[in-house]
Structure formats: C-alpha cells, structure tokens
Design a protein around this motif. Structure first.
Motif, PDB file in Angstrom:
ATOM      1  N   HIS A 180      -7.608  -0.463  -1.376  1.00 25.59           N
ATOM      2  CA  HIS A 180      -6.801  -1.656  -1.213  1.00 25.59           C
ATOM      3  C   HIS A 180      -6.658  -1.599   0.332  1.00 25.59           C
ATOM      4  O   HIS A 180      -6.705  -2.730   1.094  1.00 25.59           O
ATOM      5  N   LEU A 181      -6.476  -0.425   0.979  1.00 27.73           N
ATOM      6  CA  LEU A 181      -6.324  -0.431   2.451  1.00 27.73           C
ATOM      7  C   LEU A 181      -7.563  -0.859   3.114  1.00 27.73           C
ATOM      8  O   LEU A 181      -7.676  -1.656   4.073  1.00 27.73           O
ATOM      9  N   LEU A 239      -7.751   3.519  -5.661  1.00 28.76           N
ATOM     10  CA  LEU A 239      -6.631   2.643  -5.540  1.00 28.76           C
ATOM     11  C   LEU A 239      -6.232   2.711  -4.120  1.00 28.76           C
ATOM     12  O   LEU A 239      -6.063   1.540  -3.631  1.00 28.76           O
ATOM     13  N   ILE A 240      -5.987   3.697  -3.528  1.00 28.96           N
ATOM     14  CA  ILE A 240      -5.595   3.786  -2.185  1.00 28.96           C
ATOM     15  C   ILE A 240      -6.711   3.163  -1.166  1.00 28.96           C
ATOM     16  O   ILE A 240      -6.301   2.202  -0.429  1.00 28.96           O
ATOM     17  N   ILE A 241      -7.891   3.997  -1.315  1.00 29.63           N
ATOM     18  CA  ILE A 241      -8.804   3.422  -0.299  1.00 29.63           C
ATOM     19  C   ILE A 241      -9.082   2.057  -0.255  1.00 29.63           C
ATOM     20  O   ILE A 241      -9.448   1.547   0.637  1.00 29.63           O
ATOM     21  N   VAL A 299       0.274   6.759  -6.557  1.00 31.50           N
ATOM     22  CA  VAL A 299      -0.690   7.788  -6.872  1.00 31.50           C
ATOM     23  C   VAL A 299      -0.259   9.275  -6.804  1.00 31.50           C
ATOM     24  O   VAL A 299      -0.547  10.030  -7.672  1.00 31.50           O
ATOM     25  N   VAL A 313      -7.169  -3.223  -7.939  1.00 31.01           N
ATOM     26  CA  VAL A 313      -6.821  -3.705  -6.742  1.00 31.01           C
ATOM     27  C   VAL A 313      -7.164  -4.996  -6.876  1.00 31.01           C
ATOM     28  O   VAL A 313      -6.396  -5.919  -6.097  1.00 31.01           O
ATOM     29  N   GLY A 337      -6.999   7.492  -8.343  1.00 31.53           N
ATOM     30  CA  GLY A 337      -5.876   7.198  -7.253  1.00 31.53           C
ATOM     31  C   GLY A 337      -6.593   7.287  -5.878  1.00 31.53           C
ATOM     32  O   GLY A 337      -6.071   6.123  -5.178  1.00 31.53           O
ATOM     33  N   ALA A 390       0.926  -1.269  -0.119  1.00 33.33           N
ATOM     34  CA  ALA A 390       0.011  -0.103   0.254  1.00 33.33           C
ATOM     35  C   ALA A 390       0.950   1.237   0.059  1.00 33.33           C
ATOM     36  O   ALA A 390       0.475   2.394  -0.670  1.00 33.33           O
ATOM     37  N   LEU A 391       1.991   1.358   0.718  1.00 41.74           N
ATOM     38  CA  LEU A 391       3.044   2.293   0.585  1.00 41.74           C
ATOM     39  C   LEU A 391       3.258   2.647  -0.791  1.00 41.74           C
ATOM     40  O   LEU A 391       3.396   3.854  -1.102  1.00 41.74           O
ATOM     41  N   LEU A 393       2.046   1.933  -3.208  1.00 44.98           N
ATOM     42  CA  LEU A 393       0.812   2.399  -4.182  1.00 44.98           C
ATOM     43  C   LEU A 393       0.372   3.905  -3.791  1.00 44.98           C
ATOM     44  O   LEU A 393       0.285   4.842  -4.788  1.00 44.98           O
ATOM     45  N   ILE A 394       0.704   4.425  -2.573  1.00 48.24           N
ATOM     46  CA  ILE A 394       0.578   5.691  -2.375  1.00 48.24           C
ATOM     47  C   ILE A 394       1.544   6.527  -3.186  1.00 48.24           C
ATOM     48  O   ILE A 394       1.188   7.574  -3.573  1.00 48.24           O
TER      49      ILE A 394
END
Lengths: 74, 170
Positions: free
Chosen positions: B126-127, B122-124, A66, B63, B119, A59-60, A62-63
């Motif tokens: 995934h986490l 993707l982040i939200i 982004v 994801v 974007g 996830a890091l 991925l951040i």
C-alpha cells in the motif's frame, strides 16, 4: 487472562487506528470539496491530490488493522 | 441593511465532468501493483514458502482492489455532486475497511494463509505503491500519463536569461 488482554489490546488498536484516519479523511475531503467548488478549473488536480491523501491516511488504518490481526490471531 | 459581498459556492449543485483523475491514478497504481507482484511473491516464497507466496499475493490483490474500488466510488460520486463525493470518500473508507476485514477474517483459518506475510504485504505494498505513484503524479499532477519526457523537463528547468545577457548575445 493473557488472551483477554491481547483481545482487548487488539480491539483498542483497531478502533483507535480507525478514528484518526476518519477524522483526517473528513478534514481532507472537506477542504478539497471547498477548493473544487471555488475553483472548478483545478478540480482535476485537487481530486488527484485528495485521492492520494485519502490513500495515505488510510494506510494508518491499515497498519492498525494489521496490528489487530497479529495481536488477535498470531 | 447589509448586502453580502461574497457568494459561497454551492457544493450540492456542482459536479465534475469528464474522466476522473482518481480512476486514472488508481489504474496506474494497479498497473504498478501487477509489475511488482512477481518480485513480492518470490520474496514471500523465500521467507515463508508456498503459503507465504500465496499470502503475499492475496495482500497485494486486496491493496489493488482497494485502490480501484476507492477511485471508482469517488469518480462515480463526483459525476453526481461534490457533496456526494465527500460522502463517498468518508463512508467509502468505512466500507472498504470493513471489506478488507471481512476478506482477511474469511481466509484466516485456511491452511495456505500466513498472517504475518499477509499483514506485511498489505502495509508495504500500500505505502510502496503510493510513494512510487507520487514520483509521477508530482510531475504532472492531474494526469500522470502526461508526464513530460526528461529532455523537455530539462529545457523547462533551465533558468531564463536576463535581458542584459540577451542583448549581449545579440
């Protein structure tokens, strides 16, 4: 000038964000493989934990990715 | 002359047999991803219109495919050897990051793609999916599908009676 700075920043963000998780995943997987080799009966639990750990570490990256696309293309 | 007192396990000779728990977790994550897809797409449509909805769907798809691909690589490699699984985890990370980059760069100029919702999704997602899965995996670490029902969990969590109390009850 501003575009060049944004492009450099985007590149640094992506590159640095990939290095940290790479080190983290390497350490995590190394320890997990050692645990599986020492205790094969708990390999399932270790692999589940390892998979989730890899996903969280990823996830890091991925951040960072982004941030890269937002700096570069928006 | 000294003799070794411990033996180091050989990770090259060891491998995992049976169904991969990583694949089970990834399938569970994918199922939850499908469950949250409609709400996420509606949220994307509310804030960014049709393009936002499509971008959120794309992000969620990336994801889910990423999770499934990671689990498939780990599961396949673990059946061959643990050392190969370690390699698959490390190089898989690079390969999947590259695939995500290619997938986004290929569509970034399409008229229906909004990069901000893509974007964010993707982040939200995934986490969010990972944290959601953690709730179930922590109950039964190896196989999330075997999580005990709430009644059984309550029985397990009840403190055991000490021997003096047991004798008093008898």
């Amino acid at each position: 000038m501003k575009n060049a700075s944004a492009a450099s920043g985007a590149g640094y963000a992506y590159g640095l964000a990939a290095i940290g998780p790479g080190i983290g995943i390497g350490y995590l997987v190394g320890q997990a493989v050692q645990a599986m080799a020492r205790q094969p009966e708990s390999a399932g639990q270790v692999q589940t934990t390892m998979f989730l750990g890899i996903a969280f570490t990823e996830a890091l990256a991925l951040i960072g990715f982004v941030v890269f696309i937002l700096l570069k293309f928006v | 002359m000294s003799f070794p007192t411990t033996t180091q396990p050989n990770v090259l000779a060891q491998r995992m047999e049976g169904p991969s728990p990583a694949v089970a977790v990834a399938k569970d994550l994918a199922r939850r991803g499908v469950m949250i897809a409609p709400a996420s797409i509606v949220l994307g449509a509310v804030f960014w219109g049709t393009d936002g909805a499509l971008s959120v769907a794309l992000g969620l798809g990336i994801v889910v495919v990423n999770f499934l691909l990671a689990a498939a690589m780990l599961g396949y490699a673990a059946r061959i050897s643990l050392a190969l699984m370690a390699g698959a985890a490390l190089f898989g990370f690079l390969i999947r990051l590259g695939l995500i980059t290619i997938a986004v760069l290929l569509v970034r100029n399409e008229p229906w793609v909004e990069l901000v919702p893509l974007g964010i999704s993707l982040i939200i997602s995934h986490l969010g999916l990972l944290f959601w899965e953690m709730r179930f995996v922590s109950a039964s670490l190896a196989f999330p599908g075997l999580k005990p029902p709430p009644n059984e969990r309550r029985i397990i969590q009840e403190p055991e009676m000490n021997p003096v109390e047991q004798q008093e009850q008898l």
